[in-house]
Design an enzyme around this catalytic site. Structure first.
Site, PDB file in Angstrom:
ATOM      1  N   ASP A  51       0.841  -1.205   0.000  1.00  0.00           N
ATOM      2  CA  ASP A  51       0.000   0.000   0.000  1.00  0.00           C
ATOM      3  C   ASP A  51       0.876   1.256   0.000  1.00  0.00           C
ATOM      4  O   ASP A  51       0.361   2.379  -0.026  1.00  0.00           O
ATOM      5  CB  ASP A  51      -1.007  -0.010   1.154  1.00  0.00           C
ATOM      6  CG  ASP A  51      -0.346  -0.084   2.513  1.00  0.00           C
ATOM      7  OD1 ASP A  51       0.890  -0.195   2.583  1.00  0.00           O
ATOM      8  OD2 ASP A  51      -1.082  -0.036   3.523  1.00  0.00           O
ATOM      9  N   SER A  52       2.210   1.064  -0.021  1.00  0.00           N
ATOM     10  CA  SER A  52       3.123   2.194  -0.276  1.00  0.00           C
ATOM     11  C   SER A  52       2.858   2.752  -1.675  1.00  0.00           C
ATOM     12  O   SER A  52       3.337   3.840  -2.003  1.00  0.00           O
ATOM     13  CB  SER A  52       4.584   1.769  -0.138  1.00  0.00           C
ATOM     14  OG  SER A  52       4.832   0.582  -0.854  1.00  0.00           O
ATOM     15  N   ASP A  90      -1.068  -6.111  -0.283  1.00  0.00           N
ATOM     16  CA  ASP A  90      -1.528  -5.491   0.964  1.00  0.00           C
ATOM     17  C   ASP A  90      -3.029  -5.278   0.972  1.00  0.00           C
ATOM     18  O   ASP A  90      -3.589  -4.748   0.006  1.00  0.00           O
ATOM     19  CB  ASP A  90      -0.879  -4.105   1.124  1.00  0.00           C
ATOM     20  CG  ASP A  90       0.361  -4.130   1.989  1.00  0.00           C
ATOM     21  OD1 ASP A  90       0.498  -5.053   2.810  1.00  0.00           O
ATOM     22  OD2 ASP A  90       1.194  -3.217   1.835  1.00  0.00           O
ATOM     23  N   LYS A 120      -1.346  -9.505   2.600  1.00  0.00           N
ATOM     24  CA  LYS A 120      -0.634  -9.069   3.807  1.00  0.00           C
ATOM     25  C   LYS A 120      -1.517  -8.066   4.541  1.00  0.00           C
ATOM     26  O   LYS A 120      -2.218  -7.286   3.896  1.00  0.00           O
ATOM     27  CB  LYS A 120       0.703  -8.423   3.443  1.00  0.00           C
ATOM     28  CG  LYS A 120       1.433  -7.769   4.623  1.00  0.00           C
ATOM     29  CD  LYS A 120       2.878  -7.461   4.333  1.00  0.00           C
ATOM     30  CE  LYS A 120       3.156  -6.104   3.763  1.00  0.00           C
ATOM     31  NZ  LYS A 120       2.681  -4.970   4.579  1.00  0.00           N
ATOM     32  N   GLU A 122      -1.654  -5.553   8.401  1.00  0.00           N
ATOM     33  CA  GLU A 122      -0.875  -5.005   9.508  1.00  0.00           C
ATOM     34  C   GLU A 122      -1.557  -5.272  10.844  1.00  0.00           C
ATOM     35  O   GLU A 122      -2.789  -5.182  10.943  1.00  0.00           O
ATOM     36  CB  GLU A 122      -0.715  -3.480   9.332  1.00  0.00           C
ATOM     37  CG  GLU A 122       0.091  -3.102   8.110  1.00  0.00           C
ATOM     38  CD  GLU A 122       0.276  -1.587   7.950  1.00  0.00           C
ATOM     39  OE1 GLU A 122      -0.151  -0.816   8.851  1.00  0.00           O
ATOM     40  OE2 GLU A 122       0.848  -1.173   6.934  1.00  0.00           O
ATOM     41  N   GLU A 189       8.969  -4.237  10.544  1.00  0.00           N
ATOM     42  CA  GLU A 189       9.439  -2.953  10.014  1.00  0.00           C
ATOM     43  C   GLU A 189      10.011  -2.073  11.115  1.00  0.00           C
ATOM     44  O   GLU A 189       9.381  -1.840  12.148  1.00  0.00           O
ATOM     45  CB  GLU A 189       8.262  -2.234   9.312  1.00  0.00           C
ATOM     46  CG  GLU A 189       8.671  -0.898   8.723  1.00  0.00           C
ATOM     47  CD  GLU A 189       7.670  -0.338   7.717  1.00  0.00           C
ATOM     48  OE1 GLU A 189       6.681  -1.033   7.362  1.00  0.00           O
ATOM     49  OE2 GLU A 189       7.889   0.804   7.277  1.00  0.00           O
TER      50      GLU A 189
HETATM   51  O1  KIV Z   1       3.533  -1.159   1.614  1.00  0.00           O
HETATM   52  C1  KIV Z   1       4.732  -1.496   1.686  1.00  0.00           C
HETATM   53  O2  KIV Z   1       5.557  -1.129   0.833  1.00  0.00           O
HETATM   54  C2  KIV Z   1       5.156  -2.314   2.802  1.00  0.00           C
HETATM   55  C3  KIV Z   1       6.623  -2.533   2.967  1.00  0.00           C
HETATM   56  C4  KIV Z   1       7.230  -1.355   3.617  1.00  0.00           C
HETATM   57  C5  KIV Z   1       6.922  -3.779   3.697  1.00  0.00           C
HETATM   58  O3  KIV Z   1       4.353  -2.762   3.550  1.00  0.00           O
END
Ligand code: KIV
Length: 271
Positions: A51-52, A90, A120, A122, A189
């Site tokens: 989600d970056s 994510d 994934k 969090e 992280e």
């Molecule tokens: O969204 C992302 O890029 C991440 C990484 C920082 C692991 O979750």
């Protein structure tokens, strides 16, 4: 002795085998078809449609605004490019927190519409119910502990997490819970490397670190950061392998100059 083993297709089981034989897992973020094709060809083990994307693809300050539809669109273009890597996607903010049924529905959409291989999410104890429900549909789940950017307004800063004993103990507790719930791996992280090493030695599933030192089972970076597409973001843990911002800027400046001077196109570049 080398721990590397040639693999045609990465699966969650292969990642587990890599941990057992001590081969480190390589992971990078990817958000689009063309870049994912290059990363897959370079034999990256895991591609994370992170989600970056909210920051590096859409220009938002945090990861919170990106939607499930946008994540699915990025993920579908990545999976179309990939032959070997495992593609993990994510779950975006608001698509799973506090509602395990919604977590399952969001995960099914990602698997069906993007043809992803895993999701994934969090969090620790607070998302265990969601993890268990997602797993009932046979969807592999990767956890994410330590600095969890979707909770930035709770933390207040992007500083190193779990430096104090109480938070470190909670992180170890959460890692064990995620393993028991059935996660196939966990991202840690921005936490002290000693703590990350301890977690990697405590649980049997692979631990992939970002800013978590070398004692874990693999490393992940945001591709835009390691390729130097972003110039502003330079935390201590980041190694830049290219300076693409300047390389692209130089190339575009040259193109502009060539167009203006009618150097481009030349005789050979026209019909
Ligand atoms: O969204 C992302 O890029 C991440 C990484 C920082 C692991 O979750």
């Amino acid at each position: 002795m080398s721990t590397y083993k040639e693999v045609k297709k990465i699966t969650t089981h292969i990642l587990q085998e890599m941990k057992v034989r001590g081969e480190k897992i390589s992971m990078l973020t990817a958000y689009d078809y063309s870049m994912a094709r290059i990363y897959d060809d370079a034999k990256i083990d895991v591609l994370l449609v992170g989600d970056s994307a909210s920051n590096v693809m859409h220009g938002y300050e945090t990861t919170l605004p990106i939607t499930l539809d946008q994540m699915i669109s990025h993920a579908a273009s990545v999976t179309r490019a990939v032959k070997r890597s495992l593609v993990v996607v994510d779950l975006p903010f608001g698509s799973y927190q506090g509602n395990s049924k919604e977590a399952l529905v969001s995960s099914i959409r990602i698997m069906k519409e993007a043809e992803a291989h895993a999701i994934k999410l969090e969090g620790g104890e607070e998302v265990v119910e969601s993890i268990k429900r997602i797993l009932t549909a046979g969807i592999p789940v990767m956890g994410h502990l330590g600095l969890t950017p979707q909770s930035i307004y709770k933390f207040g800063t992007y500083e190193v997490r779990a430096k104090e004993d109480e938070e470190a103990q909670k992180l170890i507790h959460d890692a064990k819970l995620l393993e028991e719930a059935g996660c196939f791996a966990i991202v840690l992280e921005k936490i002290p490397s000693k703590l990350a090493t301890q977690v990697a030695q405590t649980v049997k599933i692979p631990i992939i670190g970002i800013g978590a030192g070398s004692g874990v089972d693999g490393q992940v970076l945001v591709s835009h950061d390691m390729l130097g597409i972003n110039k502003e973001f330079s935390p201590k843990f980041l190694r830049r392998y290219l300076n693409l911002y300047d390389e692209i800027k130089n190339a575009v400046e040259q193109y502009v100059a060539d167009v203006k001077s009618v150097d481009f196109p030349n005789e050979k570049e026209q019909y």
